[in-house]
Write a protein that holds these residues in place. Structure first.
Motif, PDB file in Angstrom:
ATOM      1  N   ARG A   1      12.207   3.013  11.133  1.00 58.87           N
ATOM      2  CA  ARG A   1      12.203   4.591  10.874  1.00 58.87           C
ATOM      3  C   ARG A   1      13.508   5.100  11.553  1.00 58.87           C
ATOM      4  NH1 ARG A   1       7.357   6.336   9.265  1.00 58.87           N
ATOM      5  NH2 ARG A   1       5.493   4.728   9.297  1.00 58.87           N
ATOM      6  N   PRO A   2      14.244   5.725  10.863  1.00 54.87           N
ATOM      7  CA  PRO A   2      15.693   6.410  11.194  1.00 54.87           C
ATOM      8  C   PRO A   2      15.499   7.375  12.126  1.00 54.87           C
ATOM      9  CG  PRO A   2      15.397   6.967   9.052  1.00 54.87           C
ATOM     10  CD  PRO A   2      14.210   5.951   9.257  1.00 54.87           C
TER      11      PRO A   2
ATOM     12  N   LYS B   1       0.782  -1.229  -0.184  1.00 55.77           N
ATOM     13  CA  LYS B   1       0.075   0.194  -0.032  1.00 55.77           C
ATOM     14  C   LYS B   1       0.979   1.161  -0.122  1.00 55.77           C
ATOM     15  CE  LYS B   1      -3.627   2.186   2.855  1.00 55.77           C
ATOM     16  NZ  LYS B   1      -4.052   3.146   1.873  1.00 55.77           N
ATOM     17  N   SER B   2       0.642   2.277  -0.814  1.00 51.40           N
ATOM     18  CA  SER B   2       1.402   3.587  -0.984  1.00 51.40           C
ATOM     19  C   SER B   2       0.742   4.401   0.242  1.00 51.40           C
ATOM     20  CB  SER B   2       1.227   3.950  -2.474  1.00 51.40           C
ATOM     21  OG  SER B   2       2.187   5.163  -2.314  1.00 51.40           O
ATOM     22  N   VAL B   3       1.518   5.007   1.155  1.00 50.21           N
ATOM     23  CA  VAL B   3       1.193   5.881   2.063  1.00 50.21           C
ATOM     24  C   VAL B   3       2.179   6.954   2.012  1.00 50.21           C
ATOM     25  CG1 VAL B   3       0.821   6.382   4.449  1.00 50.21           C
ATOM     26  CG2 VAL B   3       0.074   3.975   3.410  1.00 50.21           C
ATOM     27  N   MET B   4       1.634   8.326   2.160  1.00 54.70           N
ATOM     28  CA  MET B   4       2.517   9.552   2.370  1.00 54.70           C
ATOM     29  C   MET B   4       3.271   9.522   3.382  1.00 54.70           C
ATOM     30  SD  MET B   4       3.660  12.091   0.677  1.00 54.70           S
ATOM     31  CE  MET B   4       2.435  12.325  -0.799  1.00 54.70           C
ATOM     32  N   GLY B   5       4.548   9.620   3.344  1.00 52.02           N
ATOM     33  CA  GLY B   5       5.479   9.615   4.299  1.00 52.02           C
ATOM     34  C   GLY B   5       5.689  11.035   4.812  1.00 52.02           C
ATOM     35  N   ASP B   6       6.901  11.142   5.505  1.00 54.13           N
ATOM     36  CA  ASP B   6       7.154  12.562   5.865  1.00 54.13           C
ATOM     37  C   ASP B   6       7.558  13.540   4.573  1.00 54.13           C
ATOM     38  OD1 ASP B   6       7.175  11.638   8.454  1.00 54.13           O
ATOM     39  OD2 ASP B   6       9.312  11.395   8.642  1.00 54.13           O
ATOM     40  N   LYS B   7       8.035  13.092   3.571  1.00 55.20           N
ATOM     41  CA  LYS B   7       8.264  13.944   2.630  1.00 55.20           C
ATOM     42  C   LYS B   7       7.972  13.308   1.067  1.00 55.20           C
ATOM     43  CE  LYS B   7      12.761  15.679   4.709  1.00 55.20           C
ATOM     44  NZ  LYS B   7      14.045  15.870   4.569  1.00 55.20           N
TER      45      LYS B   7
END
Length: 413
Positions: free
Chosen positions: A380-381, A164-170
């Motif tokens: 998540r770094p 699934k594609s989800v909008m990350g931080d950037k």
């Protein structure tokens, strides 16, 4: 009353609903699951195993609560080894009116299609939601119809590694939301690893004084008899206690690092003093005069078998596998794990072969758990230190500005 009724039905085994196991008394979710399984309909409407499908929503505890051999684990074992679990869908928090916790939808069936037999589908649906315009109690989120349809599509397709594609931080991020795993993947065998007890022995005054505490030694001067017979028995017991102390004080003040040598000298001392000691008293004396010593020889019992040190006992979880078993009842995977992960670091360790599973009779106790984080973990770094420092400085400056504003307001008033 309910507890007694549930336990009585459990004692009936397969004739009742709760034969596979009993969970903790304060969590009845798995009991309800067993109840649903018992209501499955068979061919032509007959009750019992056949063709049925049920769903139940539960929190996270039924996935992993209880250790190997415990009630919860045995219920999961019953479900997975009988291939009754089709899929589990994890939902995010704040979806229900009266609770904000995460929930899991269990889908169970006794009519799996051939492609799904022996496997379980895990679906991570925690990203399928939108915020509500107005919250209802703890319910602040909901799953839109199109998102629900997408979850059902993933379930129907039974695809492994569906994404699934989800909008990350950037930027958009694709991550896996579906896993197809064999039922054995959730099983493990809990094996007890022992290490030998190493003791030194010394008939020193400090150690002889420890005899005042053990119950077996104190009971020498205790009698249930009444009257003169009881008084005589107690007097004889006190005399025996004194004779034992005197005999031990006459032994050489030598530090023994070999249990056999010490017991031999102790036997000669008791024979010389003409004292007959029962085995519980002998064990008490040996225990009182001993101390743990890693440099000492391994302590052996009367049969020459190493005695395990309970303080050094450890437990290992070995993945469950359909592997051969040797004549000792040790599965090959357990022995291979022990040879690779334990023996190189603890050459004196051994597998406790007396701990066997109550169902298959092999060494180790079988357990089952379903850990979603293990299969859907996303790294998540951490944030850069410079960014964290800037945020701290900005927050500190904001607090200072607020305090200065409050001070100026007080001066004006």
């Amino acid at each position: 009353m309910d507890r007694e009724a549930v336990m009585a039905e459990h004692e009936r085994g397969s004739a009742g609903r709760f034969g596979p196991g009993l969970p903790r008394i304060n969590d009845g979710q798995l009991l309800f699951l067993l109840h649903l399984l018992s209501r499955m309909k068979g061919p032509r409407g007959a009750s019992g195993p056949g063709v049925s499908r049920v769903a139940i929503i539960m929190n996270g505890s039924p996935l992993f609560s209880g250790g190997a051999g415990g009630g919860e684990s045995e219920i999961r074992r019953h479900v997975l080894e009988n291939d009754l679990l089709e899929a589990i869908i994890t939902l995010l928090e704040q979806l229900f009116y009266n609770t904000g916790i995460a929930t899991y939808v269990w889908l169970l069936t006794n009519r799996k299609i051939p492609e799904r037999q022996g496997a379980v589908q895990l679906i991570d649906a925690t990203s399928y939601w939108v915020s509500m315009r107005h919250s209802l109690g703890d319910k602040r989120r909901e799953i839109p119809h199109e998102e629900s349809a997408d979850i059902l599509r993933i379930l129907a397709e039974g695809r492994d590694d569906a994404k699934k594609s989800v909008m990350g931080d950037k930027q958009p991020e694709d991550f896996i939301v579906s896993r197809i795993l064999p039922t054995t993947m959730f099983g493990y065998r809990k094996v007890t690893v022992e290490r030998p007890l190493r003791l030194n022995f010394q008939a020193s005054p400090e150690r002889i004084a420890r005899l005042d505490d053990p119950a077996a030694f104190r009971k020498l001067a205790v009698s249930r008899k009444r009257g003169a017979a009881g008084n005589e028995a107690r007097r004889g017991g006190r005399e025996l206690q004194g004779a034992i102390r005197s005999m031990l004080s006459e032994m050489p003040d030598t530090l023994y690092k070999d249990g056999d040598s010490f017991r031999s000298d102790l036997a000669r001392a008791t024979e010389k003093a003409r004292i007959k000691l029962r085995m519980p008293v002998v064990r008490t004396v040996v225990q009182a005069l001993s101390e743990k010593d890693e440099t000492a020889e391994v302590f052996l019992d009367r049969k020459g078998i190493p005695v395990a040190d309970s303080k050094l006992r450890d437990h290992e979880r070995v993945p469950l596998g359909a592997d051969p078993v040797d004549d000792r009842g040790v599965p090959a995977s357990v022995q291979e794990f022990f040879d690779r992960q334990v023996r190189p670091y603890r050459p004196d360790a051994w597998i406790n072969e007396e701990q066997v599973d109550k169902k298959d009779g092999y060494v180790g106790t079988v357990g089952y758990e379903i850990n979603f984080n293990r299969y859907f973990y996303r790294f998540r770094p951490p944030r850069a230190l410079e960014e964290v420092e800037r945020d701290i400085v900005a927050l500190t400056n904001g607090i200072v500005d607020v305090l200065m504003g409050l001070t100026a307001t007080e001066e004006m008033s």
